[in-house]
Design a protein around this motif. Structure first.
Motif, PDB file in Angstrom:
ATOM      1  N   UNK A  51       0.450  -1.090   0.082  1.00 26.77           N
ATOM      2  CA  UNK A  51       0.133  -0.244   0.148  1.00 26.77           C
ATOM      3  C   UNK A  51       0.983   1.607  -0.248  1.00 26.77           C
ATOM      4  N   UNK A  52       0.319   2.414  -0.629  1.00 28.09           N
ATOM      5  CA  UNK A  52       1.283   3.957  -0.197  1.00 28.09           C
ATOM      6  C   UNK A  52       0.143   4.459   0.904  1.00 28.09           C
ATOM      7  N   UNK A  53       0.959   5.415   1.194  1.00 24.13           N
ATOM      8  CA  UNK A  53       0.070   6.624   1.796  1.00 24.13           C
ATOM      9  C   UNK A  53      -0.881   7.700   1.119  1.00 24.13           C
ATOM     10  N   UNK A  54      -0.645   8.248  -0.193  1.00 22.43           N
ATOM     11  CA  UNK A  54      -1.762   8.635  -1.313  1.00 22.43           C
ATOM     12  C   UNK A  54      -3.340   7.618  -1.089  1.00 22.43           C
ATOM     13  N   UNK A  55      -2.716   6.120  -1.045  1.00 26.53           N
ATOM     14  CA  UNK A  55      -3.431   5.801  -1.644  1.00 26.53           C
ATOM     15  C   UNK A  55      -4.713   5.421  -0.452  1.00 26.53           C
TER      16      UNK A  55
END
Length: 352
Positions: A51-55
């Motif tokens: 996962x990414x922080x933006x997502x």
């Protein structure tokens, strides 16, 4: 995958053939928020889960079961706590495996619930489990020692899901729920309950519980030790896979849609014909079940799109074509209406 012709000429099946679906990002957000509060490394958890922080920061997007499963596994390892730091005391990583191996030797579902609740009440102080038999039905109760540590109800949701799906797997059939009750009011993510718990949902109850028909308690455990070992290796992924526990017409329509190679070729008229009914009747039946043909078609397309966009080498234009969109712009608009972001933004957010 079956062709559209094959899908429309076979009898509808009971279980879903397609594996691609998505989950509200709400669960990942809540788990990560708590993890940061107790001092875990957010960057590491995001990296290990894909996962990414933006997502995660976009509340409108959805994630895959694999991503949520990896996130939970990462927290389990980092915190040594299968209760994801939402309990007043940790439930150490490996406790579920020990319980599962013990109850797998049970003769029946009744013994699974009796042994499982007794086991957790001995080793996990953050929760109190209770199994109760009545004349017509049985109830499984769950209470948190300190519910204020679980303000988004993630641990409650997760444990009730676990105690329905794992025993169902042990006996090789779905435990048909009659009702599930929550002490909390209707949450913002209540739509997810339709997929998680196939029954009537009631809120603001005196306890958290689910109930099911008494007769199934005699069902024997059918899984072997080898199949259990394989199951435990996958945990918790199997708990998040979408189950085919839908009302009858919803399930039949989803079966046809998920078997189609090209959804642009399938219409409500096609499915109505194969179900030996009229479009009007099918539309009414779906409405009675709380959905519509377009809603089901969009949900399948959305989940497929999220899956394909997780494959970095597949062009976005190809994803659109696979889902029946002849124009990339049309696919982009549809995806944004489903998730709140454009396909390119979604893919980019996964890589940062």
């Amino acid at each position: 995958m079956l062709s559209i012709h094959t899908a429309l000429t076979r009898e509808p099946i009971t279980f879903m053939r397609h594996k691609h679906h998505s989950i509200s990002v709400h669960f990942a957000q809540s788990i990560l928020k708590r993890a940061v509060e107790v001092g875990l490394d957010e960057t590491r958890l995001l990296t290990e889960s894909g996962l990414s922080k933006a997502l995660v920061n976009n509340s409108e997007v959805r994630i895959t079961p694999e991503q949520l499963s990896r996130l939970m596994q990462s927290v389990w390892r980092s915190a040594d706590d299968e209760y994801l730091c939402f309990g007043s005391q940790s439930s150490r990583h490996g406790v579920f495996n020990l319980m599962a191996k013990q109850v797998s030797h049970s003769a029946s579902l009744r013994q699974v619930y009796r042994r499982g609740t007794r086991f957790y009440n001995l080793v996990a102080g953050a929760t109190k489990l209770k199994f109760e038999e009545r004349e017509q039905y049985a109830r499984f109760y769950l209470a948190l020692d300190k519910p204020e540590l679980d303000p988004e109800h993630v641990l409650i949701d997760f444990l009730l899901l676990l105690w329905h799906r794992f025993p169902s797997w042990l006996i090789g059939q779905r435990i048909p729920l009659r009702k599930i009750g929550f002490m909390h009011g209707k949450p913002a993510h209540h739509e997810e309950y339709r997929l998680m718990f196939p029954c009537k949902v009631v809120y603001e109850q005196q306890s958290n519980y689910f109930e099911f028909e008494h007769d199934i308690l005699s069902a024997p455990v059918v899984q072997s030790q080898q199949s259990l070992n394989d199951y435990l290796q996958r945990c918790p992924l199997d708990w998040f896979k979408r189950q085919s526990y839908f009302p009858v017409y919803t399930r039949k329509v989803l079966n046809y849609l998920e078997a189609a190679q090209d959804m642009s070729l399938i219409s409500m008229a096609d499915i109505a014909e194969q179900l030996h009914t009229t479009i009007r009747t099918l539309r009414r039946k779906l409405l009675e079940e709380g959905t519509s043909f377009q809603e089901l078609k969009d949900s399948v397309r959305r989940d497929e799109a999220i899956h394909y966009l997780s494959q970095p080498d597949m062009p976005i234009s190809q994803v659109g074509r696979l889902l029946g969109f002849t124009e990339a712009a049309t696919f982009a608009r549809a995806f944004k209406s489903w998730t709140g972001v454009a396909p390119s933004t979604y893919r980019k957010s996964k890589s940062h």
